[in-house]
Design a protein around this motif. Structure first.
Motif, mmCIF file in Angstrom:
data_model
loop_
_atom_site.group_PDB
_atom_site.id
_atom_site.type_symbol
_atom_site.label_atom_id
_atom_site.label_comp_id
_atom_site.label_asym_id
_atom_site.label_seq_id
_atom_site.Cartn_x
_atom_site.Cartn_y
_atom_site.Cartn_z
ATOM 1 N N GLN A 44 -2.876 9.656 -7.952
ATOM 2 C CA GLN A 44 -2.755 10.605 -9.052
ATOM 3 C C GLN A 44 -3.265 11.982 -8.644
ATOM 4 O O GLN A 44 -2.711 13.001 -9.028
ATOM 5 N N ALA A 45 -4.311 12.003 -7.817
ATOM 6 C CA ALA A 45 -4.897 13.281 -7.404
ATOM 7 C C ALA A 45 -4.107 13.958 -6.301
ATOM 8 O O ALA A 45 -3.967 15.187 -6.269
ATOM 9 N N LYS A 46 -3.578 13.150 -5.360
ATOM 10 C CA LYS A 46 -2.962 13.704 -4.156
ATOM 11 C C LYS A 46 -1.447 13.631 -4.128
ATOM 12 O O LYS A 46 -0.801 14.274 -3.289
ATOM 13 N N VAL B 218 -15.436 -0.721 -5.940
ATOM 14 C CA VAL B 218 -14.887 0.333 -6.804
ATOM 15 C C VAL B 218 -14.303 1.465 -5.968
ATOM 16 O O VAL B 218 -13.291 2.076 -6.341
ATOM 17 N N ASN B 219 -14.901 1.746 -4.811
ATOM 18 C CA ASN B 219 -14.327 2.762 -3.934
ATOM 19 C C ASN B 219 -12.906 2.392 -3.524
ATOM 20 O O ASN B 219 -12.006 3.239 -3.504
ATOM 21 N N MET B 220 -12.689 1.126 -3.193
ATOM 22 C CA MET B 220 -11.344 0.698 -2.811
ATOM 23 C C MET B 220 -10.382 0.779 -3.987
ATOM 24 O O MET B 220 -9.203 1.078 -3.814
ATOM 25 N N MET B 221 -10.879 0.510 -5.182
ATOM 26 C CA MET B 221 -10.049 0.664 -6.378
ATOM 27 C C MET B 221 -9.588 2.111 -6.534
ATOM 28 O O MET B 221 -8.423 2.381 -6.843
ATOM 29 N N VAL B 222 -10.485 3.048 -6.283
ATOM 30 C CA VAL B 222 -10.188 4.471 -6.424
ATOM 31 C C VAL B 222 -9.270 4.973 -5.323
ATOM 32 O O VAL B 222 -8.288 5.675 -5.570
ATOM 33 N N MET B 223 -9.580 4.607 -4.071
ATOM 34 C CA MET B 223 -8.929 5.229 -2.924
ATOM 35 C C MET B 223 -7.617 4.567 -2.528
ATOM 36 O O MET B 223 -6.649 5.250 -2.161
ATOM 37 N N ALA B 224 -7.583 3.241 -2.544
ATOM 38 C CA ALA B 224 -6.409 2.568 -1.970
ATOM 39 C C ALA B 224 -5.852 1.448 -2.834
ATOM 40 O O ALA B 224 -4.856 0.833 -2.464
ATOM 41 N N GLY B 225 -6.490 1.175 -3.951
ATOM 42 C CA GLY B 225 -6.013 0.083 -4.797
ATOM 43 C C GLY B 225 -6.462 -1.279 -4.312
ATOM 44 O O GLY B 225 -5.992 -2.306 -4.804
ATOM 45 N N GLY B 226 -7.376 -1.306 -3.321
ATOM 46 C CA GLY B 226 -7.873 -2.574 -2.806
ATOM 47 C C GLY B 226 -9.042 -3.082 -3.617
ATOM 48 O O GLY B 226 -9.386 -2.545 -4.665
ATOM 49 N N SER C 244 0.339 11.099 -3.254
ATOM 50 C CA SER C 244 0.788 10.073 -2.312
ATOM 51 C C SER C 244 -0.347 9.082 -2.137
ATOM 52 O O SER C 244 -1.485 9.348 -2.540
ATOM 53 N N ASP C 245 -0.052 7.934 -1.532
ATOM 54 C CA ASP C 245 -1.110 6.952 -1.337
ATOM 55 C C ASP C 245 -2.024 7.394 -0.192
ATOM 56 O O ASP C 245 -1.699 8.290 0.593
ATOM 57 N N PHE C 246 -3.169 6.736 -0.090
ATOM 58 C CA PHE C 246 -4.190 7.133 0.871
ATOM 59 C C PHE C 246 -3.673 7.075 2.299
ATOM 60 O O PHE C 246 -3.904 7.995 3.092
ATOM 61 N N TYR C 247 -2.981 5.994 2.659
ATOM 62 C CA TYR C 247 -2.584 5.815 4.049
ATOM 63 C C TYR C 247 -1.500 6.811 4.461
ATOM 64 O O TYR C 247 -1.466 7.263 5.613
ATOM 65 N N THR C 248 -0.622 7.192 3.532
ATOM 66 C CA THR C 248 0.356 8.242 3.828
ATOM 67 C C THR C 248 -0.341 9.571 4.061
ATOM 68 O O THR C 248 -0.023 10.310 5.000
ATOM 69 N N SER C 249 -1.317 9.872 3.219
ATOM 70 C CA SER C 249 -2.070 11.115 3.369
ATOM 71 C C SER C 249 -2.856 11.123 4.670
ATOM 72 O O SER C 249 -2.963 12.149 5.349
ATOM 73 N N LEU C 250 -3.401 9.973 5.033
ATOM 74 C CA LEU C 250 -4.175 9.870 6.258
ATOM 75 C C LEU C 250 -3.293 10.139 7.479
ATOM 76 O O LEU C 250 -3.682 10.850 8.403
#
Length: 351
Positions: free
Chosen positions: A136-138, A303-311, A140-146
């Motif tokens: 929602q913030a970026k 919770v970090n994984m919930m926020v960042m990658a959905g894990g 794209s998903d985290f791994y695409t952004s990475l």
């Protein structure tokens, strides 16, 4: 006329309020740590004591502001201020040194970065809607952004290597590798873990398997460890295909990155490719069925994984269910076998 102090009830109420305020201010500490890690302050202090004037001059920082940040970190046990405006490091603060064998400087820079803070600002929306805060913030998903940000990607993989360094030695010592011949480390990153295992067990050979960016530094790490002649580096996508020539498949701190659908897909990929006689060893956090205060880091990670990658992190029963659904039988679960990390040993189920 004497002035009486606060009664016990008032004192307790003040202490409780202070405890909550300290937790509310946790993000302030994190920002301060991120700034100090980015500036390399710990490398400049090293074993001695330096003045804030010297540190500001060498980093181009504004001295009064830097001094106040270092004073804040002294109040939480990261730096020391043995005399006014002169700062040292505590044992905790020394972990911010890039030359420390237990360095967490890159880890600090990643987790205190603008990318992380921006995503975490969406926590409320994530809790309300179940949507992924990072996306929602970026956009794209985290791994695409990475993948798109090569500089941050390099820092991220360095941070993951730091996180693995101590755990690697513990895993190498905690598991009986005597019956294995070839270890395949799925999601093995820069090879830190497999290098430690091959060093401790000279009869083994291995393969580090990860994305192209993930394994980019693996040849150098394996070469430095002196095990490159016994280890292949293979880039790939473990959702699509994995090496089929191992007899022990190691997955460390990977399942937390993925939601249940993706975690099941990874296990199905493993089940399709690994030999029937092989063993799957999952190393990572296994949450207690009922939350425990002495494992608070695991809940931060969850919770970090919930926020960042959905894990997410998982309990033993959740791991058992996933493994059973994908054709594996759990042979053992060893809580805390590698420090804070647990080990789940599984084998392909009989057809």
């Amino acid at each position: 006329m004497s002035i009486s102090g606060p009664d016990n009830d008032t004192t307790k109420r003040i202490q409780l309020r202070a405890a909550l305020i300290e937790r509310i201010g946790g993000y302030m500490t994190a920002h301060a740590l991120g700034v100090v890690a980015d500036l390399g302050i710990a490398d400049l202090i090293k074993d001695g004591v330096r003045s804030s004037d010297e540190l500001a001059a060498e980093t181009g920082a504004h001295e009064p502001s830097l001094r106040r940040v270092l004073r804040l970190l002294a109040s939480v046990g990261v730096t020391t201020e043995p005399e006014p405006t002169r700062f040292g490091l505590t044992e905790v603060g020394a972990l911010l040194r890039s030359d420390s064998p237990d360095s967490l400087r890159a880890f600090t820079r990643v987790f205190c970065s603008p990318m992380w803070f921006t995503a975490w600002q969406g926590l409320g929306q994530a809790v309300t809607t179940g949507e992924l805060a990072f996306s929602q913030a970026k956009g794209s998903d985290f791994y695409t952004s990475l993948t798109a940000d090569t500089e941050f990607s390099a820092l991220f993989h360095e941070a993951m290597g730091e996180e693995s360094r101590i755990a690697a030695a513990r895993v190498a010592a905690a598991y009986d590798f005597s019956h294995a011949i070839k270890v395949v480390d799925l999601g093995g990153g820069d090879g830190t873990l497999l290098a430690a295992i091959l060093t401790a067990h000279p009869h083994l050979s291995g393969t580090v398997f990860d994305s192209p960016s993930g394994v980019a530094d693996a040849p150098a790490v394996l070469g430095k460890a002196g095990v490159a002649d016994r280890c292949e580096v293979q880039p790939g996508d473990f959702f699509q295909d994995i090496p089929g020539d191992g007899d022990l498949y190691l997955i460390k701190s990977v399942f937390q990155d993925w939601n249940d659908e993706d975690a099941l897909a990874l296990l199905r990929s493993c089940r399709t490719r690994i030999p029937e006689s092989a063993t799957l060893l999952i190393v990572g956090t296994v949450l207690p069925e009922i939350p425990s205060a002495d494992q608070s880091i695991a809940y931060f990670t969850d919770v970090n994984m919930m926020v960042m990658a959905g894990g997410r992190e998982r309990t033993e029963s959740e791991f058992r269910t996933m493994l059973s659904e994908t054709g594996f039988t759990v042979q053992s679960v060893r809580f805390g076998a590698a420090g804070p990390l647990s080990m789940i040993q599984a084998t392909p189920s009989a057809a």
